[in-house]
Design an enzyme around this catalytic site. Structure first.
Site, PDB file in Angstrom:
ATOM      1  N   ARG A 122       0.665  -0.830  -0.475  1.00  0.00           N
ATOM      2  CA  ARG A 122       0.235   0.008   0.429  1.00  0.00           C
ATOM      3  C   ARG A 122       0.491   0.933   0.136  1.00  0.00           C
ATOM      4  O   ARG A 122       0.758   2.280  -0.385  1.00  0.00           O
ATOM      5  CB  ARG A 122      -1.196   0.269   1.315  1.00  0.00           C
ATOM      6  CG  ARG A 122      -1.944  -1.648   1.151  1.00  0.00           C
ATOM      7  CD  ARG A 122      -3.005  -1.530   2.492  1.00  0.00           C
ATOM      8  NE  ARG A 122      -3.322  -2.524   2.167  1.00  0.00           N
ATOM      9  CZ  ARG A 122      -4.363  -3.686   3.191  1.00  0.00           C
ATOM     10  NH1 ARG A 122      -4.043  -2.864   4.308  1.00  0.00           N
ATOM     11  NH2 ARG A 122      -4.557  -3.520   2.851  1.00  0.00           N
ATOM     12  N   ARG A 186       7.434  -4.373  -5.756  1.00  0.00           N
ATOM     13  CA  ARG A 186       5.829  -4.431  -5.459  1.00  0.00           C
ATOM     14  C   ARG A 186       4.841  -5.211  -6.353  1.00  0.00           C
ATOM     15  O   ARG A 186       3.573  -6.438  -5.210  1.00  0.00           O
ATOM     16  CB  ARG A 186       4.750  -2.710  -5.742  1.00  0.00           C
ATOM     17  CG  ARG A 186       3.856  -3.135  -5.015  1.00  0.00           C
ATOM     18  CD  ARG A 186       2.780  -1.606  -5.600  1.00  0.00           C
ATOM     19  NE  ARG A 186       1.543  -1.436  -5.335  1.00  0.00           N
ATOM     20  CZ  ARG A 186       0.877  -1.330  -6.297  1.00  0.00           C
ATOM     21  NH1 ARG A 186       0.709  -1.643  -7.615  1.00  0.00           N
ATOM     22  NH2 ARG A 186      -0.686  -1.658  -5.510  1.00  0.00           N
ATOM     23  N   SER A 278      13.793  30.771   8.678  1.00  0.00           N
ATOM     24  CA  SER A 278      14.243  30.461   9.672  1.00  0.00           C
ATOM     25  C   SER A 278      14.279  31.067  10.901  1.00  0.00           C
ATOM     26  O   SER A 278      13.583  31.958  10.796  1.00  0.00           O
ATOM     27  CB  SER A 278      16.184  31.173   9.629  1.00  0.00           C
ATOM     28  OG  SER A 278      16.983  30.909  10.791  1.00  0.00           O
ATOM     29  N   LYS A 284      16.581  34.028   5.219  1.00  0.00           N
ATOM     30  CA  LYS A 284      16.722  33.052   4.407  1.00  0.00           C
ATOM     31  C   LYS A 284      15.437  32.563   3.831  1.00  0.00           C
ATOM     32  O   LYS A 284      14.403  32.734   4.489  1.00  0.00           O
ATOM     33  CB  LYS A 284      17.470  31.749   5.804  1.00  0.00           C
ATOM     34  CG  LYS A 284      18.805  32.450   6.126  1.00  0.00           C
ATOM     35  CD  LYS A 284      19.950  31.608   6.768  1.00  0.00           C
ATOM     36  CE  LYS A 284      19.582  30.231   6.321  1.00  0.00           C
ATOM     37  NZ  LYS A 284      19.988  29.123   6.812  1.00  0.00           N
ATOM     38  N   ASN A 286      15.349  28.571   3.371  1.00  0.00           N
ATOM     39  CA  ASN A 286      15.984  27.735   2.952  1.00  0.00           C
ATOM     40  C   ASN A 286      15.395  26.794   2.463  1.00  0.00           C
ATOM     41  O   ASN A 286      14.469  26.563   2.414  1.00  0.00           O
ATOM     42  CB  ASN A 286      16.273  27.023   4.491  1.00  0.00           C
ATOM     43  CG  ASN A 286      17.255  26.979   5.884  1.00  0.00           C
ATOM     44  OD1 ASN A 286      18.522  28.388   5.448  1.00  0.00           O
ATOM     45  ND2 ASN A 286      16.661  27.860   7.008  1.00  0.00           N
ATOM     46  N   ARG A 317      11.213 -21.399  11.482  1.00  0.00           N
ATOM     47  CA  ARG A 317      11.081 -19.948  12.473  1.00  0.00           C
ATOM     48  C   ARG A 317      11.945 -19.343  13.140  1.00  0.00           C
ATOM     49  O   ARG A 317      12.582 -19.716  14.294  1.00  0.00           O
ATOM     50  CB  ARG A 317       9.526 -20.003  13.051  1.00  0.00           C
ATOM     51  CG  ARG A 317       8.977 -20.305  11.714  1.00  0.00           C
ATOM     52  CD  ARG A 317       7.551 -20.277  12.438  1.00  0.00           C
ATOM     53  NE  ARG A 317       6.835 -19.537  13.294  1.00  0.00           N
ATOM     54  CZ  ARG A 317       6.458 -19.334  13.870  1.00  0.00           C
ATOM     55  NH1 ARG A 317       6.154 -20.088  14.609  1.00  0.00           N
ATOM     56  NH2 ARG A 317       6.103 -17.753  15.208  1.00  0.00           N
TER      57      ARG A 317
END
Length: 443
Positions: A122, A186, A278, A284, A286, A317
């Site tokens: 999923r 998948r 910031s 800034k 970023n 197991r």
């Protein structure tokens, strides 16, 4: 009732709020466990191992909102996994008549492995969606900037010109590599059903004529692949997940580290569409998307290593090996899910500063085309003289603050050479346009 989730991602801005956060939450994992249990009962109906009414009852009760996930987590300590207390609670919820058909013939690892695969499948579907967004945005950038010249950098230094289109096409190629690996994994995700020691013995005891057909029926109920064998200690599916997820994190981080470099203040050849602020410096913006992608890639290899390290699983197991997979695999799914979301936003919003790229081509005073000049001037001056001249002029460009074009114009014997053409970095991008076009043909 399901308790409020505790895994909200307060310290994980890379995946918090992402689609993958929902598919990997405690509640989502609990629902996957319940889906696995309900499918097991339904799969047994055609074999005469359970009545249809039991399948209806178990499926109806298998709703995560009816169970206390916090209580299950705490009681999981008793048996080492959450399936044991969940089976008790689900049996009670189903009722006395059909309760005995809950978990019939299975072992805890069957349900835990199958639920893990459901969660992975999923989440990978969401990752694939975001990888698709990313590659489409990068394709647009590559086509738009097919002929946008910029400095090619090797070992941090200007080398020869390249094009931003080729760079973006390269990024896209990595994203497509990741997509193909994720899709392949998948498509092969298997259900798990083997019983106590992988022999399906209990189902024979309950009356199945052909117990070997039951895993395929179980897989069909869940939309998963039928396993050739129970894989309790044959951990190929988990190792494949580790590999494709770690690769995807690294592939996306290549895009991110390039953006981080090119968006430095003193370079400013690209910028994220909406940079982060910031707490101390209001000026800034970023490159936060890139930062979070790189952070995910720094963690992914170690998480994958834990999953690979669980492959030596003893006996039929193991004790501890499969238990060690749950958290790192979920962390990997979350990190890559968040990184894929951020990569899509990064690519869709990336701003390309073509003027800055052009300006930076002149930072070495024309020396960025020295390779071309060496080849072009050798037939005119001879190899030794061409090398000697370019070495001398390279020094003078810096000591005199003049361009290589200006200095070459003063040299006798070069009057018939088109120096404007030879020294224009935009005219020395090699086969970058062809390579970009070829890369964009890939679908």
């Amino acid at each position: 009732m399901t308790s409020a989730p505790t895994d909200t991602g307060l310290l994980a801005p890379g995946w918090a709020g992402s689609p993958a956060a929902s598919t990997t939450s405690d509640s989502a994992f609990l629902q996957a466990l319940l889906d696995a249990e309900a499918a097991l009962t339904r799969a047994q109906v055609p074999f005469g191992l359970a009545p249809a009414a039991a399948a209806t009852a178990v499926t109806g009760a298998a709703d995560a909102s009816r169970f206390d996930v916090r209580s299950l987590a705490e009681r999981a300590r008793g048996g080492g996994n959450p399936v044991i207390p969940l089976v008790a609670d689900l049996t009670k919820a189903v009722g006395e008549e059909y309760g005995p058909y809950v978990h019939r013939g299975a072992t805890s690892q069957d349900i835990m492995d199958t639920a893990t695969i459901l969660v992975a499948g999923r989440t990978l579907a969401l990752v694939l969606d975001d990888l698709g967004r990313t590659e489409r945005a990068l394709a647009r950038l590559a086509a738009e900037h097919r002929d946008t010249a910029m400095p090619g950098r090797t070992l941090t230094q200007h080398a020869v010109p390249t094009s931003f289109g080729l760079k973006a096409a390269g990024w896209r190629s990595l994203v497509l590599d990741a997509r193909d690996r994720v899709q392949a994994v998948r498509d092969l995700l298997p259900a798990q059903l083997g019983g106590a020691a992988g022999t399906l013995a209990a189902f024979l005891t309950y009356g199945a004529e052909d117990a070997t057909a039951l895993p395929a029926a179980y897989a069909r109920e869940l939309g998963l692949r039928a396993p050739l064998l129970p894989w309790h200690t044959l951990r190929t599916p988990v190792a494949d997940l580790a590999g494709c997820l770690a690769f995807t994190a690294g592939a996306l981080a290549k895009v991110a580290v390039d953006v981080l470099t090119l968006s430095r203040t003193e370079i400013a050849e690209v910028a994220e569409g909406s940079g982060g602020g910031s707490s101390a410096m209001p000026h800034k913006a970023n490159p936060v998307r890139s930062t979070l992608i790189v952070a995910a890639a720094r963690r992914a290899p170690q998480l994958a290593a834990t999953l690979y390290g669980s492959m030596p699983a003893e006996d039929e197991r193991p004790a501890g090996a499969w238990h060690a997979e749950w958290e790192p695999l979920r962390d990997l799914l979350r990190l890559v899910g968040g990184a894929a979301r951020d990569a899509a936003e990064l690519a869709e919003g990336l701003r390309v500063q073509a003027d800055a790229m052009r300006e930076h081509l002149g930072l070495t005073h024309g020396l960025i085309v020295a390779e071309r000049l060496s080849a072009e001037l050798t037939p005119v001056l001879g190899r030794a003289r061409a090398r000697e001249l370019l070495t001398e002029l390279a020094r003078r460009t810096y000591t005199e603050g003049r361009t290589l074009r200006e200095l070459l114009a003063e040299e006798p014997g070069l009057q018939d050479v088109d120096l404007d053409e030879l020294t224009d970095p935009a005219h020395y991008t090699g086969a970058s346009a062809f390579l970009t076009d070829r890369a964009l043909e890939r679908r």
